[in-house]
Design an enzyme around this catalytic site. Structure first.
Site, PDB file in Angstrom:
ATOM      1  N   ASP A 199      19.330 -33.683  35.362  1.00  0.00           N
ATOM      2  CA  ASP A 199      19.191 -32.758  34.331  1.00  0.00           C
ATOM      3  C   ASP A 199      20.363 -31.932  34.211  1.00  0.00           C
ATOM      4  O   ASP A 199      21.290 -31.748  34.899  1.00  0.00           O
ATOM      5  CB  ASP A 199      18.072 -32.085  34.849  1.00  0.00           C
ATOM      6  CG  ASP A 199      17.668 -30.670  33.727  1.00  0.00           C
ATOM      7  OD1 ASP A 199      16.944 -31.411  32.727  1.00  0.00           O
ATOM      8  OD2 ASP A 199      18.239 -29.722  33.643  1.00  0.00           O
ATOM      9  N   HIS A 249      11.379 -29.125  32.550  1.00  0.00           N
ATOM     10  CA  HIS A 249      12.758 -29.661  33.257  1.00  0.00           C
ATOM     11  C   HIS A 249      12.442 -30.742  34.140  1.00  0.00           C
ATOM     12  O   HIS A 249      13.061 -31.654  34.596  1.00  0.00           O
ATOM     13  CB  HIS A 249      13.813 -28.722  33.603  1.00  0.00           C
ATOM     14  CG  HIS A 249      14.655 -27.806  32.638  1.00  0.00           C
ATOM     15  ND1 HIS A 249      15.722 -28.112  32.137  1.00  0.00           N
ATOM     16  CD2 HIS A 249      13.942 -26.790  32.193  1.00  0.00           C
ATOM     17  CE1 HIS A 249      15.749 -27.080  31.401  1.00  0.00           C
ATOM     18  NE2 HIS A 249      14.852 -26.228  31.299  1.00  0.00           N
TER      19      HIS A 249
END
Ligand code: UDP
Length: 475
Positions: free
Chosen positions: A115, A17
């Site tokens: 994100d 991520h």
């Protein structure tokens, strides 16, 4: 003093991520050297060694700020753990943003990009009056599903599960997808995992825009449908900026000698087999795959990890010290030594996929792996395991027609005969040949999307950069 546009990016916990949003940042500062990016990094436990070494290679105009690590708490699902890490980091994120904004000569943040697991920061952005964007490092089809889920959840009575629906789900602009091919996070609608997932999807619409790691030529219909919804103001504006991929340099040196081995193979003769950074097979499935590869008599390069009944076992925890080769069927390595090369746990994937000896990729269909295969024109065998991988497999097989997908038996096990048949078909058969041709077209399209003069994704990023420059601060 030169005018610099300041962007803040916020990944969520975990290497996979962190990399996509940093790679997006690198692309941004490469195309627009007058941009400066601050990356505020939440972490679960101490930062992994792969994340540390990756962050050591940042260009000077990307500046990392590390937040206090959140203690590891062994939650049952990796999604919960990532989400929990962001939630506990929110006060630090707010303080960091405030301090960036109050520092005397760096007071304007032109945009904040987060994100998808960090969707809660949209509230902070709105509180501090910063334009906010989400980065979905996945396909436009998965993004469409995210934006469609709140409607689907409303329409389908909550007592029934999507995976039991008879008919495929028709998301605007997307190839129809069966409920069973959606992310496993939506398979139990009474679970906390589902509730958090749904909430993230709902909140996505609050962003000023959503950047997605795809490109117009790859998912034309889907992107068009998303952009039309945005025009009608039903959804945020969509910006396809991909393919944005990790360059694969640094820690990817050829310790195992597999690249050397590839150098000695015939062009396009080797099937590369890998299930991403954490995909794991059960012992039974590992055996079937080994026997299937052996039966196919094709050449293979296989990244093997110790088996587990949890397919995402190694995703956030790569600490299993067992030797994966100990779990292969007896005599397998000896019998296949002329045909195969087996690597424990991790391989230099980018170099393998770009090697002329690689002719096919048996993949778990993680989106980065898919894009890397597309970028190199390598035909796929789709073997999804968890998360959004099954949806990607549907896009690749039914939509783009660049992959073969095994069916498996009623217990989900793919048997050796089916594996051998599909491998042969992909590597030498007529179907494989057609797939290879379609993949070559996509490979050229992906290179075009990134062209610096007029690539579709370059232009999209330019359009965004111009909007942000108008808001830019000074450094
Ligand atoms: N990767 C690699 N070597 C490996 C396994 C994975 O370099 O042995 C890289 C791969 O090139 C890709 C990323 O790790 O960039 C995996 O991302 P993907 O989205 O495919 O799957 P995930 O790991 O998130 O399931």
């Amino acid at each position: 003093m030169a005018k610099t546009t300041h962007i803040v990016v916020i990944p969520s916990a975990g290497f996979s991520h962190l990399v996509p949003i940093i790679e997006l940042s690198k692309r941004l500062v490469h195309l627009h050297p007058d941009f400066h990016v601050t990356c505020i990094i939440p972490s679960l436990g101490s930062l992994s060694s792969s994340s540390k070494s990756y962050l050591q290679t940042l260009p000077p105009n990307i500046n990392p700020i590390f937040l206090p690590p959140v203690p590891i708490n062994n939650m049952p699902h990796f999604g919960l753990q990532i989400q929990h890490t962001v939630t506990l980091s929110l006060p630090h994120i707010r303080e960091t943003l405030k301090s960036l904004m109050s520092s005397s000569n760096n007071n304007v943040i032109a945009a904040l990009i987060a994100d998808t697991f960090a969707v809660e920061v949209l509230d902070i952005a709105s509180e501090l009056n910063i334009s906010s964007y989400m980065y979905v490092p996945l396909s436009a089809m998965v993004l469409s599903f995210y934006l469609y889920l709140p409607k689907l959840d409303y329409e389908i009575v909550s007592s029934s599960e999507f995976r039991d629906l008879q008919d495929p789900i028709e998301i605007p602009g997307c190839v129809p997808v069966h409920g069973r091919d959606l992310s496993d996070s939506v398979h139990d609608r009474s679970s906390v995992v589902y509730k958090q997932y749904l909430e993230r999807c709902r909140r996505l619409s609050l962003a000023d825009g959503v950047l997605v790691n795809s490109f117009t030529e790859l998912e034309a219909q889907t992107i068009k449908a998303l952009q039309e919804e945005a025009k009608e103001k039903k959804q945020p504006r969509i910006y396809p900026v991909g393919p944005i991929l990790h360059s694969g340099s640094g820690s990817d040196e050829d310790r195992s000698g597999c690249l050397n081995w590839l150098n000695n193979q015939q062009p396009r003769s080797v099937l590369y087999v890998s299930f991403g950074s954490g995909g794991t097979l059960s012992q039974e499935q590992l055996n079937e795959l080994a026997f299937g590869l052996e039966l196919s008599r094709e050449r293979f390069l296989w990244v093997v990890r110790p088996p587990s009944n949890n397919p995402s076992a190694a995703y956030l925890d790569n600490s299993n010290e067992q030797n994966p080769l100990d779990f292969l069927p007896e005599g397998f390595l000896e019998r296949t030594k002329e045909k195969g090369f087996v690597i424990p746990s991790w391989a230099p994937q980018i170099q393998i996929l770009s090697h002329s000896s690689t002719g096919g990729f048996l993949s778990h269909c993680g989106w980065n792996s898919v894009l890397e295969s597309v970028q190199n024109g390598v035909p796929l065998m789709a073997w999804p395991l968890f998360a959004e991988q099954r949806t990607n497999a549907v896009l690749l097989t039914d939509g783009l027609k660049v992959a073969l997908r095994p069916k498996g038996d009623e217990n989900g096990i793919v048997g050796r005969e089916e594996i051998a048949e599909l491998v042969k078909s992909l590597m030498k058969g007529e179907e494989g040949n057609e797939i290879r041709k379609r993949m070559s077209v996509l490979r050229d399209a992906s290179a075009n999307a990134l062209k610096e003069e007029d690539g579709s994704s370059t232009e999209t990023l330019l359009q965004l950069a111009l909007q942000w420059k108008d808001l830019g601060g000074k450094i």
